[in-house]
Every structure is written in C-alpha cells, then in structure tokens.
Design a protein around this motif. Structure first.
Motif, short mmCIF file in Angstrom:
data_model
loop_
_atom_site.label_atom_id
_atom_site.label_comp_id
_atom_site.label_asym_id
_atom_site.label_seq_id
_atom_site.Cartn_x
_atom_site.Cartn_y
_atom_site.Cartn_z
N TRP A 289 0.82 -1.20 0.00
CA TRP A 289 0.00 0.00 0.00
C TRP A 289 0.87 1.27 0.00
O TRP A 289 0.62 2.21 -0.77
CB TRP A 289 -0.93 -0.01 1.21
CG TRP A 289 -1.75 1.22 1.37
CD1 TRP A 289 -1.53 2.25 2.23
CD2 TRP A 289 -2.92 1.58 0.64
NE1 TRP A 289 -2.48 3.22 2.10
CE2 TRP A 289 -3.36 2.83 1.13
CE3 TRP A 289 -3.66 0.97 -0.36
CZ2 TRP A 289 -4.49 3.47 0.64
CZ3 TRP A 289 -4.80 1.62 -0.85
CH2 TRP A 289 -5.20 2.84 -0.35
N TYR A 378 -9.39 2.81 -6.22
CA TYR A 378 -8.23 3.20 -5.42
C TYR A 378 -8.49 4.52 -4.70
O TYR A 378 -8.20 4.66 -3.49
CB TYR A 378 -7.00 3.31 -6.31
CG TYR A 378 -5.84 4.02 -5.66
CD1 TYR A 378 -5.06 3.39 -4.71
CD2 TYR A 378 -5.53 5.34 -6.00
CE1 TYR A 378 -4.00 4.05 -4.10
CE2 TYR A 378 -4.47 6.00 -5.41
CZ TYR A 378 -3.71 5.35 -4.46
OH TYR A 378 -2.68 6.01 -3.87
N TYR A 382 -8.19 5.42 -0.82
CA TYR A 382 -7.09 6.33 -0.47
C TYR A 382 -7.60 7.61 0.19
O TYR A 382 -7.00 8.11 1.15
CB TYR A 382 -6.28 6.68 -1.72
CG TYR A 382 -5.20 7.68 -1.41
CD1 TYR A 382 -4.02 7.29 -0.79
CD2 TYR A 382 -5.37 9.04 -1.72
CE1 TYR A 382 -3.03 8.22 -0.49
CE2 TYR A 382 -4.39 9.96 -1.42
CZ TYR A 382 -3.23 9.55 -0.81
OH TYR A 382 -2.25 10.47 -0.50
N SER A 442 -6.70 0.56 3.93
CA SER A 442 -5.69 -0.11 3.11
C SER A 442 -5.92 -1.62 3.12
O SER A 442 -5.70 -2.30 2.11
CB SER A 442 -4.29 0.22 3.62
OG SER A 442 -4.13 -0.21 4.95
N TYR A 445 -8.92 -2.43 0.85
CA TYR A 445 -8.61 -2.27 -0.57
C TYR A 445 -8.17 -3.58 -1.20
O TYR A 445 -8.47 -3.85 -2.37
CB TYR A 445 -7.51 -1.21 -0.73
CG TYR A 445 -7.03 -1.05 -2.15
CD1 TYR A 445 -7.80 -0.39 -3.10
CD2 TYR A 445 -5.79 -1.56 -2.55
CE1 TYR A 445 -7.36 -0.24 -4.41
CE2 TYR A 445 -5.35 -1.41 -3.85
CZ TYR A 445 -6.13 -0.75 -4.78
OH TYR A 445 -5.70 -0.61 -6.07
#
Length: 545
Positions: A289, A378, A382, A442, A445
């Motif tokens: 990450w 993403y 993020y 993270s 994800y």
C-alpha cells in the motif's frame, strides 16, 4: 537460529526484572512472598474440586495482542556478561575470546559448546580466536623493527602483535581501528591488519589501543549487533530511545497477526516491520500500500483513465473541449476521440462511430474503462485513508484545546486535576482509533468482495460513526466554561453541565474502545482462520481480477 530460541536461561534472567513487563501487573505470588491466607484458599479450592484459577480480564491477552518485554541496555549488558562468564568457564578460555566466539554463533551458547567440544581448533579458527592464555597482546619495543605499513624503524617504537604474530606499530594499529570503528562502523569482525589473516581483534585489545571515545562507540556497536543478531529482539525505532523489545512472533506468522508492541518511551510500533502501529493491516499489505501511494503507479492510472494516445505517433492527448474531432499537435493526425478511428473515414457508408464490432476500438474502450474503474476504486480507499491520517496529524491542535479545557474545568468547577483527565484519555482513545481506521481502508482495498468483507465493512462503519461522534463531542464548547461565563442557573448549573459532559464523554469513549476491540478481534481471528481472501499478487503487487 539465535541463542534466544533455545536458551531458557535468557528468559529466566530477563524476567527477574519486574519493570520489564510492560503490559502486565507484577505477579507478587510468584516472587516468593508468603501469604498464609492464600495458602488457606488454595487448600479450600483444590484443582481436583473442578475449580479453575481465576484470571483477571486485564491479564487475558486479546486475539490481536502479543506478549513482549522491554529491556534496557544495562539489562542486555548484564545478560551478555553472564553468558560470557558461563562459556569462558566451560571452555577454559579468556572472557574476551568467549565473547568473540559467542558473537560468531550469534549468542547461541548451547550450539557453541557442542561444536567446540567436537572440534576445538576448527571452531576457534572459524571464530578468529587463538585460545591460548599465554599469548596476550601487549605493547612491546622490538629492536631493529620496521613497521610493514609506515616503514617506521625509529628507536623505542611501540609495537603490537596479536596471537598470530603479525606485528605493526602502535600508530598504525590505532589508525586502523579508528577507521574500522569510527568511519566504517565495524565492531564484531575487525580482523588482523595482515592480509589474509582471519584472527579477530578482541575487545580487550581494542580498549588498549584506541581512545576512550572510540572505545565507547565500539561498545555501542557491539551492543547493537547483539540485538540485530537476535530474531526476537529489536531496537525501539523512536529517536534516542535506549530500549530493545523482545517478542517471540516469527516472521512466518506475520500473515496471521500484527505484532504491535509498546516501548517504555510510549512509542507504539509493529515488531514485524518496525513501522508505526498499523493494526489490522498485515505487514506485507502495508508495504504494498505504501509503495502504491508513493510511486507513480496511480499517476499512470490517471493518465490511462483521462487521456488517449494518438494511434499514429502514440503521443498522449487530453481532451479539453466538447468536439470529438481530435488533431494531434505532434503529427497532425486526425481521429475520432470516441472510437479512435481515422476522422477522414468518419461518416462514410461503411464507417459508423457508434459501431462496436471494430476490435481495435472495442479493446481501446475496454482498457480505458478498466483503468477508470481501478482508479475510482483506489481513490475511494485512499481518500478515506488520507482523511484519517490528516485528522491524526491535527492531533496537536486538539490536544492543546483539550489542555485548555481541562484548566478551565478545574478553575470553574470543584473537579480536581485527576478528575478532569477524562478529556485527555478520550483524546488518546480518539487518536488511536483514527489510526486503526486509517489502516482498515488499506486492508479493505486488498480484500475480495464476499460476505466476510461485508462484515468487516460493517465493523469499520460502526467504529467510524463512533469516532466521529466522540470527536464532535470533544470539540463542542462546554456551557459556562468555554467563554469564562457562569451559566444562567449559577454555579450549580455549571457543575451539572460539567458532570453531564463528563458522563457523556466517558460513555462515548467506552463505546469507541469497545467498537475498536470488536473490529481488531474479529480481523485478527479472521487472519488466523484464513477467512480473508486477498485480491493481490504479493510477488508483483498487481491486483487480481
């Protein structure tokens, strides 16, 4: 294998210090303190009666917690000296020679003794030691001696030779050791100056040759090598911290648990990678990450999602108007932005821009759609990751405001300094929970979409709602206190509002702690049970379809 793996004495020696155990209260019964009442109770509740020993909740390790000890440099040096004396006594050698051989075997004294008994000369040679108490290095003056390094042959020249017999002048030896220690940072395997000689310059010889300042650095370097050689010891990464952490979580288990430890300096970090605490995200995902956030991979994704290449010269073009008729500024090639086909053929009988049977056009559109979807996914994670990180960075402002509130509460009410500490504790819980939330994004994800992921996101959402509610409560002004004005109902009104606020903060803080514990416990158990399905190739870092 480190000596820590097999040496039971290490645990016994280290556990003698009560202060080493950071997260547990001292076990007074185990210290040999006599207590007649305890003996009577043990007689009343015998194990045969079916009663299990009562263990306090605070002493029960949670699924996401690990056992660890904190050691000071003095404790490590004391342990080293005991090991050196023990080995020197068994092998019948000098302490400095025993220390050199222990470093060769990475302080595994059982393995050293076993190998040495089988082949004393061979193991001594490998370690760079000549076990001969009669051959002690010392400064001597040799008549008509010429130093092979500086060619000095002056009368009264002090020289030094190790057990190997290779002799050099004092100045050359001191310059050599200063270079090795002060410049190159070597300590464990500083060998004789003679080319090809593997004899190691022992600690006592180094002390005799170099200045006290250089020798102190040499000792510090030796101490660091002791910790670095052990798989179960690591230095606290906080600046100027003198403590080392002992944790027996192997590297092979880092995909199943995040070994978070806390030093006596209050620094909390992951023992596996020494990065700041990143529960519940495992170390390998954290590395992927951080690399993804730092490199240009997402810039490339943005370019792929928002631009197209000229099909003739491959120049990257960004559309800045509504017209689909594109002209490349580099090669002047004209094409259609929608289908990437030649604009000259646009509108002919066989060409139609809304046809999807041209393979090149279909492939180009599919690739762009995938890039756009990957970029949006993403950015979703993020942005939330970065939001909690930014909120945590603003903690200094919140801490300062909280300190001012605590002073105001103390001056406005009858609450003592101890009683207003609930605000500081709530801020600490808030910041800790924000860091946890930061790393949940993270972790999420890289999760595949399934029922387990949905449960994880439910726990994540519950914690996030609780955290935001606590944050709002802590930033809310206290009636009658924030402006230094007494409440409408007088002093009693202020007291009631303060105590009401205190109860609200304590309740909300307890709820945040419980939601964080639920999330971390479930995630840790899922890692051990292999419930989480990851959507990433660890070798390449690429996301799987």
């Amino acid at each position: 294998m480190s000596a820590m793996d097999v040496n039971d004495d290490y645990q016994d020696d280290m556990l003698d210090c009560d202060d080493d155990i950071v997260d547990d209260e001292p076990d007074y019964d185990s210290d040999g303190m006599d207590d007649e009442d305890d003996d009577d109770e043990e007689d009343d509740f015998d194990a045969a009666d079916g009663f299990a020993p009562v263990i306090a909740d605070k002493d029960v390790k949670k699924a996401y917690e690990v056992e660890f000890l904190v050691h000071s440099t003095d404790e490590i040096i004391e342990f080293q000296n005991k090991e050196i004396a023990h080995v020197a006594g068994i092998l019948g050698c000098l302490p400095e020679h025993a220390a050199t051989m222990l470093r060769q075997f990475k302080w595994n004294k059982e393995r050293l003794i076993e190998r040495y008994m089988e082949d004393p000369e061979g193991e001594s040679e490998k370690a760079g030691v000549v076990v001969d108490t009669k051959k002690q290095p010392r400064f001597t003056v040799v008549n008509k001696f010429e130093c092979p390094i500086c060619c000095s042959d002056e009368e009264g020249l002090e020289t030094l030779a190790l057990s190997c017999g290779h002799r050099f002048c004092r100045d050359c030896y001191e310059a050599y050791l200063n270079e090795k220690i002060a410049q190159q940072g070597e300590s464990r395997r500083i060998q004789c100056m003679e080319a090809g000689c593997r004899l190691v310059v022992d600690e006592k010889t180094v002390e005799m040759v170099v200045s006290p300042k250089v020798y102190e650095k040499y000792r510090n370097l030796l101490l660091r090598t002791f910790v670095d050689d052990s798989a179960h010891l690591k230095w606290c990464p906080a600046p100027d911290c003198i403590y080392a952490i002992e944790c027996h979580v192997p590297q092979s288990a880092l995909d199943e648990i995040v070994p978070t430890v806390k030093c006596k300096c209050s620094n909390q970090f992951c023992f596996g990678c020494t990065l700041p605490d990143h529960q519940p995200c495992i170390c390998r995902l954290v590395r992927l990450w951080l690399k993804k956030c730092a490199d240009d991979s997402e810039t490339a994704n943005w370019i792929s999602a928002n631009t197209k290449e000229c099909t003739k010269c491959n120049s990257t073009i960004e559309k800045n108007g509504g017209c689909n008729h594109m002209t490349c500024k580099k090669c002047k090639y004209e094409f259609c932005w929608v289908c990437l086909g030649p604009w000259s053929e646009h509108g002919t009988q066989w060409y139609n821009c809304n046809r999807f049977d041209e393979k090149a056009s279909v492939d180009a559109r599919d690739a762009q759609a995938k890039s756009r979807a990957a970029l949006e996914r993403y950015l979703h994670y993020y942005n939330r990751y970065a939001n909690h990180e930014q909120s945590a960075k603003l903690s200094s402002d919140l801490l300062q405001k909280t300190a001012q509130k605590m002073e105001a509460l103390q001056s406005t009410s009858t609450l003592s300094w101890i009683e207003v500490q609930f605000l500081r504790k709530a801020v600490d819980v808030l910041l800790e929970s924000r860091m946890t939330l930061k790393w949940t994004y993270s972790f999420a994800y890289y999760l595949k979409r399934d029922n387990m992921t949905a449960l994880f996101e439910d726990n994540q959402r519950d914690l996030e709602v609780a955290v935001e509610s606590l944050n709002e409560l802590l930033e809310r002004p206290i009636p009658g206190v924030a402006d230094g004005v007494q409440a409408v109902n007088g002093h009693m009104g202020v007291e009631e509002s303060i105590r009401d606020l205190r109860q609200q903060v304590l309740d909300k803080m307890g709820y945040v702690k419980s939601r964080r514990e639920v999330l971390l416990t479930d995630t840790a158990q899922g890692l051990k049970e292999h419930r989480w399905k990851l959507n990433v190739d660890f070798k390449t870092g690429d996301m799987l379809d």
